[in-house]
Design a protein around this motif. Sequence first.
Motif, PDB file in Angstrom:
ATOM      1  N   ARG A 126     -19.324  10.606   1.572  1.00 10.23           N
ATOM      2  CA  ARG A 126     -18.515  10.726   0.401  1.00 10.23           C
ATOM      3  C   ARG A 126     -19.419  11.911  -0.557  1.00 10.23           C
ATOM      4  O   ARG A 126     -19.009  12.752  -1.135  1.00 10.23           O
ATOM      5  CB  ARG A 126     -18.658   9.522  -0.526  1.00 10.23           C
ATOM      6  CG  ARG A 126     -17.215   9.098  -0.396  1.00 10.23           C
ATOM      7  CD  ARG A 126     -16.884   8.045  -1.489  1.00 10.23           C
ATOM      8  NE  ARG A 126     -17.852   6.788  -1.453  1.00 10.23           N
ATOM      9  CZ  ARG A 126     -17.538   5.608  -0.601  1.00 10.23           C
ATOM     10  NH1 ARG A 126     -16.307   5.751  -0.096  1.00 10.23           N
ATOM     11  NH2 ARG A 126     -18.094   4.683  -0.601  1.00 10.23           N
ATOM     12  N   ALA A 127     -20.745  11.768  -0.606  1.00 10.21           N
ATOM     13  CA  ALA A 127     -21.573  12.698  -1.618  1.00 10.21           C
ATOM     14  C   ALA A 127     -21.495  14.092  -1.211  1.00 10.21           C
ATOM     15  O   ALA A 127     -21.354  14.994  -1.917  1.00 10.21           O
ATOM     16  CB  ALA A 127     -22.977  12.199  -1.783  1.00 10.21           C
ATOM     17  N   VAL A 128     -21.585  14.373   0.285  1.00 11.79           N
ATOM     18  CA  VAL A 128     -21.868  15.690   0.634  1.00 11.79           C
ATOM     19  C   VAL A 128     -20.477  16.323   0.482  1.00 11.79           C
ATOM     20  O   VAL A 128     -20.348  17.707   0.275  1.00 11.79           O
ATOM     21  CB  VAL A 128     -22.212  15.659   2.124  1.00 11.79           C
ATOM     22  CG1 VAL A 128     -20.947  15.364   3.164  1.00 11.79           C
ATOM     23  CG2 VAL A 128     -22.627  16.850   2.607  1.00 11.79           C
ATOM     24  N   ALA A 129     -19.164  15.870   0.317  1.00 10.05           N
ATOM     25  CA  ALA A 129     -18.000  16.410   0.111  1.00 10.05           C
ATOM     26  C   ALA A 129     -17.976  16.878  -1.356  1.00 10.05           C
ATOM     27  O   ALA A 129     -16.782  17.662  -1.536  1.00 10.05           O
ATOM     28  CB  ALA A 129     -16.860  15.618   0.464  1.00 10.05           C
ATOM     29  N   ILE A 130     -18.659  16.407  -2.280  1.00 11.20           N
ATOM     30  CA  ILE A 130     -18.358  16.739  -3.694  1.00 11.20           C
ATOM     31  C   ILE A 130     -18.486  18.036  -3.812  1.00 11.20           C
ATOM     32  O   ILE A 130     -19.777  18.782  -3.330  1.00 11.20           O
ATOM     33  CB  ILE A 130     -19.453  15.918  -4.409  1.00 11.20           C
ATOM     34  CG1 ILE A 130     -18.837  14.437  -4.343  1.00 11.20           C
ATOM     35  CG2 ILE A 130     -19.012  16.285  -6.012  1.00 11.20           C
ATOM     36  CD1 ILE A 130     -19.770  13.411  -5.219  1.00 11.20           C
TER      37      ILE A 130
END
Length: 705
Positions: free
Chosen positions: A652-656
């Motif tokens: 989730r974080a890497v996609a921000i």
Amino acid sequence: MSEIISVPEIFGCNVFNDTAMREYLPKNVYKKLRQIIDNGEELDPKIADSVAHGMKEWAISRGATHYSHWFQPLNGATAEKHDSFITAPGNLGNVMMEFSGKELVKGEPDASSFPSGGLRATFEARGYTAWDCTSPAFIREDSLGVTLFIPTAFCSYTGEALDKKTPLLRSMQAIDKQAIRLLRLFGNNHSTRVVPNVGAEQEYFIIDREKYLKRKDLIYAGRTLFGTMPAKGQEMDDHYFGRIRERIGGFMHDVDLELWKLGVPAKTEHNEVAPAQHELAPIYEECNVATDHNQIMMEVMKRVAEQHGLTCLLHEKPFAGISGSGKHNNWSLSTDDGINLLNPGDTPHENVQFLLVLACIMKAVDDHAGLLRMSAANVGNDHRLGASEAPPAIISIFVGDQLEDVIDQLCTTGTATHSIHGAKLNTGVATLPDFDKDATDRNRTSPFAFTGNKFEFRMVGSSDSIASANIVLNTIVAEAFCEAADVLEKAEDFSETVHDLIKRLMIEHRRIIFNGNGYTEEWVQEAARRGLPNFPAMVDAIPQMLTPKSVRLYERFGVYTKAELESRSEIDYDIYSKQINVEARAMINISSKSILPAVIRYTTVLADSVKTVTEACPEADASVQRELLVECCRLLKQAREAVKNLTEETDRAVAITSAAERAHAYHDRVAPAMAALRAPIDALELKVEKKFWPMPSYGDILYEV
Ligand code: ADP
Ligand code: MG
């Protein structure tokens, strides 16, 4: 008997230093270059060819075949690109060794892979390296052969800084100019330059390389992502200043030799608090050179460690539960004719110039505490600052009893009439001399401590460049000096005005002085009452660079443009996210591929044992095996769930897309998910039979070097 080494003979033998310059440059060129270096003048392009030629001849005489512009991009490391000196082969296939002024002065590395925080996208794709003649060129001998290294600044096509050296040099100019203004007001007409001097004490861990190679977490992240304290921790404090072990001694000896050859004045070595932790301190030098030398020192320590079958860990917190490593940045200001502006003398209360400098530093640090905190922010340092160890994330100044008393006198009565003096230290042994005690004891908990004739900024992380910290120190103090000079230059009665100014500054900024224990919860509360900022995490500190106050400061003194600050903030967020991402992925990988399978194997053995025992002897009590099995299976399940959760959070974080939001997601969600995975695995390490555990333990690593 070991070989006798003449240190004066080898010191600086790999540096294009004054002696080499005299020998290899024509007299007039030498004189001109010396003048440029000493007075901070602009380089005269006319002498560049001649300097390049002399430098090349010197380097070749030392065996060099290549040269490299050496610079410090914004990822905190150093970068280099090697070119050989050879020219295109002539008709007969023969080559010459050449190096032109143009090649010395300017380089054009393929800069696209260095972080620019959007600067190059906005301006130009190119990056240039420009020779910094104030930091001496040197040669390095390693498996690549012998290479001439030329310290350079790294800028974009339009002059935006893409490195740490450019703003550092700009900040040195700023403080020079403002400090000279103050000195003139005090009637000093002989000094022509003021430079910050810096001595950076470097902490590090040394471990066995074989064991290091068995720890994927150390390889990928530079720190252990799993592991628990051995039974013998550092409670005994027996390592601190303890006898240096033979193997480490051999390493230190070679590090010293290498550094001396490179003109780095390595001076003090000792064991640090934690097992396997050590410190190396050089003698202080001009800020810019000290910064380059600290980079060289870190490189040399890593390289020499490998040669000794060891690995040097520069991470701020390689082992949980064991003291981390930092870098004490000792900082003072001195004139070209040797006056230290931070020397209080025997009677500080009478030393008006010193008191004004002190008052200005109090103001600078109080006004820009957030910036100073930010200057020490890096990913590893989040495990130190504001966590359970030294120093706290709150900026304050320790001045000691003597100066605090003077400040109190000035703040309350408006005049200081006396200075406390250190008593005689009486050892009670007739044959030992009595000596004068310092007027003030040490305080090890303060992030910014006055230590006699310098300030010691203790927050910098052990792996970090010291450039950022010194850029901030130089610039904020330049501002305070500038404002003081503005007032004093207009004063009709100098001595009355300076007296009032010192008093006003000290009263206004008295809150930044704290001589107590900085580790306590009471200080956190007290600091909040005083209105001092507290940024425990790097992601909280980053915005400090871009507050209107900070932007105004930097633009006013020509240290950073707003665009440069914006780019740096982007890069810092990005570095944070990338580092935590690496750590999270490494944890997922190591636990899924090594640790969980190992635990499964162990539980199978336990289950077999329960079965075998009960079958062989139904009345035997197999409850110990059974309990252990139940507990291991419970932790195994918990770990497995945590791996899934960590994978989801990381994905989730890497996609921000926003750099700031992404960094916050890594801090707020991924880091706790990492902790949630580490907990059951560390608990398992204490239960699973040692031979099943897939990597060396803390005990193996820390006590068997
Ligand atoms: P300590 O006082 O912490 O025992 P030292 O006197 O050994 O430490 O100095 C620690 C570091 O501070 C060394 O790198 C030393 O060269 C440096 N140092 C000493 N005096 C100054 C100064 N005036 N300015 C900057 N650094 C200094
Ligand atoms: Mg120190």
